[in-house]
Design a protein around this motif. Structure first.
Motif, PDB file in Angstrom:
ATOM      1  N   SER A 171      18.329  -5.775  -0.280  1.00 34.26           N
ATOM      2  CA  SER A 171      19.108  -4.807   0.498  1.00 34.26           C
ATOM      3  C   SER A 171      18.717  -3.437  -0.029  1.00 34.26           C
ATOM      4  N   GLY A 172      18.168  -2.592   0.838  1.00 31.30           N
ATOM      5  CA  GLY A 172      17.578  -1.327   0.384  1.00 31.30           C
ATOM      6  C   GLY A 172      18.367  -0.612  -0.695  1.00 31.30           C
ATOM      7  N   SER A 173      19.624  -0.283  -0.395  1.00 31.10           N
ATOM      8  CA  SER A 173      20.396   0.544  -1.320  1.00 31.10           C
ATOM      9  C   SER A 173      20.709  -0.182  -2.632  1.00 31.10           C
ATOM     10  N   SER A 198      23.933  -2.915   8.732  1.00 32.09           N
ATOM     11  CA  SER A 198      23.020  -1.817   8.383  1.00 32.09           C
ATOM     12  C   SER A 198      21.619  -2.097   8.916  1.00 32.09           C
ATOM     13  N   LEU A 200      25.040  11.206   8.889  1.00 30.10           N
ATOM     14  CA  LEU A 200      24.841   9.753   9.027  1.00 30.10           C
ATOM     15  C   LEU A 200      25.589   9.245  10.266  1.00 30.10           C
ATOM     16  N   ALA A 215      26.032   6.713  -1.946  1.00 35.88           N
ATOM     17  CA  ALA A 215      24.966   7.689  -1.700  1.00 35.88           C
ATOM     18  C   ALA A 215      25.551   9.061  -1.441  1.00 35.88           C
ATOM     19  N   TRP A 231      18.961   6.288   5.664  1.00 33.26           N
ATOM     20  CA  TRP A 231      19.279   5.745   6.987  1.00 33.26           C
ATOM     21  C   TRP A 231      18.001   5.751   7.813  1.00 33.26           C
ATOM     22  N   HIS A 258      19.746   0.828  10.791  1.00 32.38           N
ATOM     23  CA  HIS A 258      18.442   1.389  10.387  1.00 32.38           C
ATOM     24  C   HIS A 258      17.464   1.334  11.562  1.00 32.38           C
ATOM     25  N   SER A 268      26.565  -6.198  -0.663  1.00 26.76           N
ATOM     26  CA  SER A 268      25.142  -6.531  -0.698  1.00 26.76           C
ATOM     27  C   SER A 268      24.406  -5.743  -1.787  1.00 26.76           C
ATOM     28  N   ARG A 328      19.443   1.050  -5.985  1.00 26.01           N
ATOM     29  CA  ARG A 328      20.117   2.130  -6.716  1.00 26.01           C
ATOM     30  C   ARG A 328      21.282   1.604  -7.552  1.00 26.01           C
ATOM     31  N   ASP A 359      30.340   5.743   4.154  1.00 27.66           N
ATOM     32  CA  ASP A 359      29.228   4.826   4.379  1.00 27.66           C
ATOM     33  C   ASP A 359      29.158   4.571   5.880  1.00 27.66           C
ATOM     34  N   ALA A 360      28.420   3.557   6.264  1.00 28.58           N
ATOM     35  CA  ALA A 360      28.322   3.273   7.695  1.00 28.58           C
ATOM     36  C   ALA A 360      29.551   2.486   8.141  1.00 28.58           C
TER      37      ALA A 360
HETATM   38  O1  PMV Z   1      21.168  -0.918   1.870  1.00 26.43           O
HETATM   39  P1  PMV Z   1      21.551  -1.006   3.293  1.00 26.43           P
HETATM   40  O2  PMV Z   1      20.437  -1.494   4.160  1.00 26.43           O
HETATM   41  O3  PMV Z   1      22.831  -1.778   3.506  1.00 26.43           O
HETATM   42  O4  PMV Z   1      21.837   0.491   3.832  1.00 26.43           O
HETATM   43  C1  PMV Z   1      22.848   1.289   3.303  1.00 26.43           C
HETATM   44  C2  PMV Z   1      22.902   2.589   4.009  1.00 26.43           C
HETATM   45  C3  PMV Z   1      24.057   3.507   3.658  1.00 26.43           C
HETATM   46  O5  PMV Z   1      24.988   2.891   2.804  1.00 26.43           O
HETATM   47  C4  PMV Z   1      24.789   3.905   4.926  1.00 26.43           C
HETATM   48  C5  PMV Z   1      23.532   4.777   3.005  1.00 26.43           C
HETATM   49  C6  PMV Z   1      23.015   4.646   1.607  1.00 26.43           C
HETATM   50  O6  PMV Z   1      22.090   5.377   1.259  1.00 26.43           O
HETATM   51  O7  PMV Z   1      23.577   3.835   0.828  1.00 26.43           O
END
Ligand code: PMV
Length: 360
Positions: free
Chosen positions: A164-166, A222, A272, A29, A34, A226, A125, A169, A313-314
Motif C-alpha cells: 500500500s503506497g503510503s 484509494s 485532495l 500525510a 494522490w 488514485h 493498510s 511512510r 484523508d480520503a
Molecule cells: O496508500 P494508499 O494507496 O491507501 O493512498 C493513501 C492516500 C492518502 O492517504 C489520501 C494520502 C497520503 O499521502 O497518505
C-alpha cells in the motif's frame, strides 16, 4: 539505490523455524500522495508525520516446508482466522516474491491486530503492510546476517510500498518523505526516507486528534481514487503543486513557522478532496459534520490565535493537528465544541511517533 539492489544474492545462513513480532504505526500525510504510476510509483512526492498510538501489531511465525511450489500462509486477525483479509495479503506476497526469494520455502502464520477499532474509518493498510514488511525483513536478516540497518529499513519501506503506497511512510519516524524531490537528498520513488532536516521543536511532539465523523467503509477505495488521476483535467498542475508545497513545508518545519505549516496542510487536504470532486466520476467524501468541524476550527483559531489546523484523508474523518504546548486548550475546545459532530462522540488522541518497533 535501484530496484536491482533490493534483489538479494544467495543467502549465507539457513533457518528452519521461528517467529518475529513488530508494531508499525499509521501516518498522516501533510503533503498528500494522490495519483500513481505502474508498480506503486507515486505521481508526486509526499511528506507525513509518523503517528504513535494508532498501530498494527503483527506476529509472523515461519516454518520451513517440504515443497517450494507457491506461497502458503494462515492469517489470524485478533486471534481468529480472517478470510476476507487473505486476497490483499496474497497480492502483497505475489508483488514482493521477486525481492524475497525465500517466500516459497516457508509456511507462515500471520497473527495481527490493531490498537485502534477496526470499524473506525481509519485505514489499517499503511500500518498493517508496514508491520508485515518489518517481519519479512527480520527473516531476511536471519538469512543474511551481514545486512546493514540502512538496507533493512529501506527495503522494509520498499516492500511496504508494494502493499500500500503510503505504508512506506510507516517504517521510520517522525517525519518521512516519499517520492523523488529535488530538494530532499536521498529521496526516492521506491521507498520513504526520514526527513533529515532539523525539525523545529514546535513540531517535535505535534498532536493529532482524529475525530471519527464517519466510521463506515470508505466510499471510494484509494486504488479507485488514485486511478481517477489518470486523465484528470488538473492532474499535472496538482503534481507540480505538491513539489512546491513540499519545498515550502520543508522550510516551515525547520524554521518552526506554524502559520506557513497551517496554510500548506489545510490547502493540501482541501486539494485532495477537490481532486475527487473534479474527477469523472466525481465524489464528495466529506460529510456535513466534516465541514462543521472545519468551520469551528477556523473560528476557534481566529478568536484565540491558537495555531490549530486540520487535515483529511480520503474520507470524512478530521485530523486535528496542534503543538503540544496548546494541548490543554485544544482538547478543551474539542470536547466542548467538536464532539457533537463525531459518531458516538468518538475520537482518538495520537501524536508524532518514532516508527516501527520490534517486540521480539
Ligand atoms: O496508500 P494508499 O494507496 O491507501 O493512498 C493513501 C492516500 C492518502 O492517504 C489520501 C494520502 C497520503 O499521502 O497518505
Amino acid at each position: 539505490m535501484t530496484e536491482k539492489d533490493l534483489i538479494p544474492s544467495a543467502y549465507t545462513n539457513q533457518v528452519d523455524k521461528g517467529s518475529f513480532e513488530w508494531s508499525a504505526p499509521s501516518n498522516i500525510a501533510l503533503v498528500k500522495y494522490w495519483g500513481k504510476k505502474a508498480n506503486q510509483i507515486p505521481a508526486n512526492p509526499s511528506i507525513s508525520f509518523t503517528l504513535n498510538n494508532c498501530k498494527t501489531i503483527t506476529k509472523l511465525a515461519y516454518e520451513r516446508k517440504e515443497d517450494t511450489n507457491g506461497i502458503s500462509f494462515d492469517l489470524l486477525f485478533e486471534g481468529q482466522p480472517k478470510e476476507s483479509f487473505r486476497p490483499k495479503i496474497e497480492k502483497f506476497f505475489e508483488r514482493v516474491a521477486g525481492y524475497l526469494p525465500f517466500l516459497e520455502e516457508y509456511h507462515f502464520t500471520i497473527d495481527t491486530h490493531n490498537t485502534f477499532p477496526h470499524s473506525s474509518g481509519i485505514a489499517s493498510s499503511a500500518s498493517g503492510m508496514a508491520a508485515l514488511a518489518m517481519n519479512l525483513m527480520s527473516l531476511e536478516r536471519e538469512l543474511n546476517p551481514a545486512m546493514t540497518d540502512e538496507h533493512f529499513y529501506k527495503k522494509a519501506s520498499f516492500l511496504a510500498r508494494l502493499g500500500s503506497g503510503s505504508a512506506c511512510r510507516s517504517i521510520n519516524g517522525s517525519v518521512v518523505v516519499w517520492g523523488l524531490h529535488a530538494e530532499v537528498e536521498g529521496s526516492s520513488d521506491l521507498f520513504g526516507v526520514p526527513f533529515t532536516g532539523d525539525v523545529h521543536e514546535v513540531f517535535r511532539n505535534y498532536k493529532d486528534t482524529i475525530l471519527l465523523v464517519d466510521k463506515g467503509e470508505k466510499q471510494v477505495s484509494s486504488t479507485v481514487g488514485h486511478d481517477l488521476m489518470h486523465g484528470h483535467p488538473y492532474a499535472e498542475r496538482r503534481f507540480a503543486q505538491a513539489h512546491d508545497n513540499l519545498s515550502a513545508i520543508k522550510k516551515a518545519l525547520t524554521e518552526g513557522d506554524v502559520s506557513a505549516f497551517i496554510g500548506i496542510v489545510e490547502s493540501e487536504a482541501l486539494t485532495l478532496h477537490a481532486m475527487m470532486m473534479t474527477s469523472m466520476p466525481y465524489f464528495i467524501l466529506m460529510k456535513p459534520n466534516t465541514l462543521e468541524i472545519i468551520n469551528h476550527i477556523w473560528k476557534f483559531r481566529q478568536d484565540t490565535g491558537i495555531p490549530v489546523c486540520f487535515t483529511l484523508d480520503a474520507g470524512a474523518n478530521v485530523h486535528v493537528l496542534y503543538p503540544e504546548s496548546v494541548a490543554v486548550e485544544v482538547l478543551g475546545f474539542i470536547n466542548a465544541e467538536l464532539l457533537v459532530y463525531c459518531q458516538n462522540n468518538q475520537y482518538i488522541c495520537d501524536e508524532v511517533g518514532t516508527g516501527a518497533l520490534s517486540l521480539y
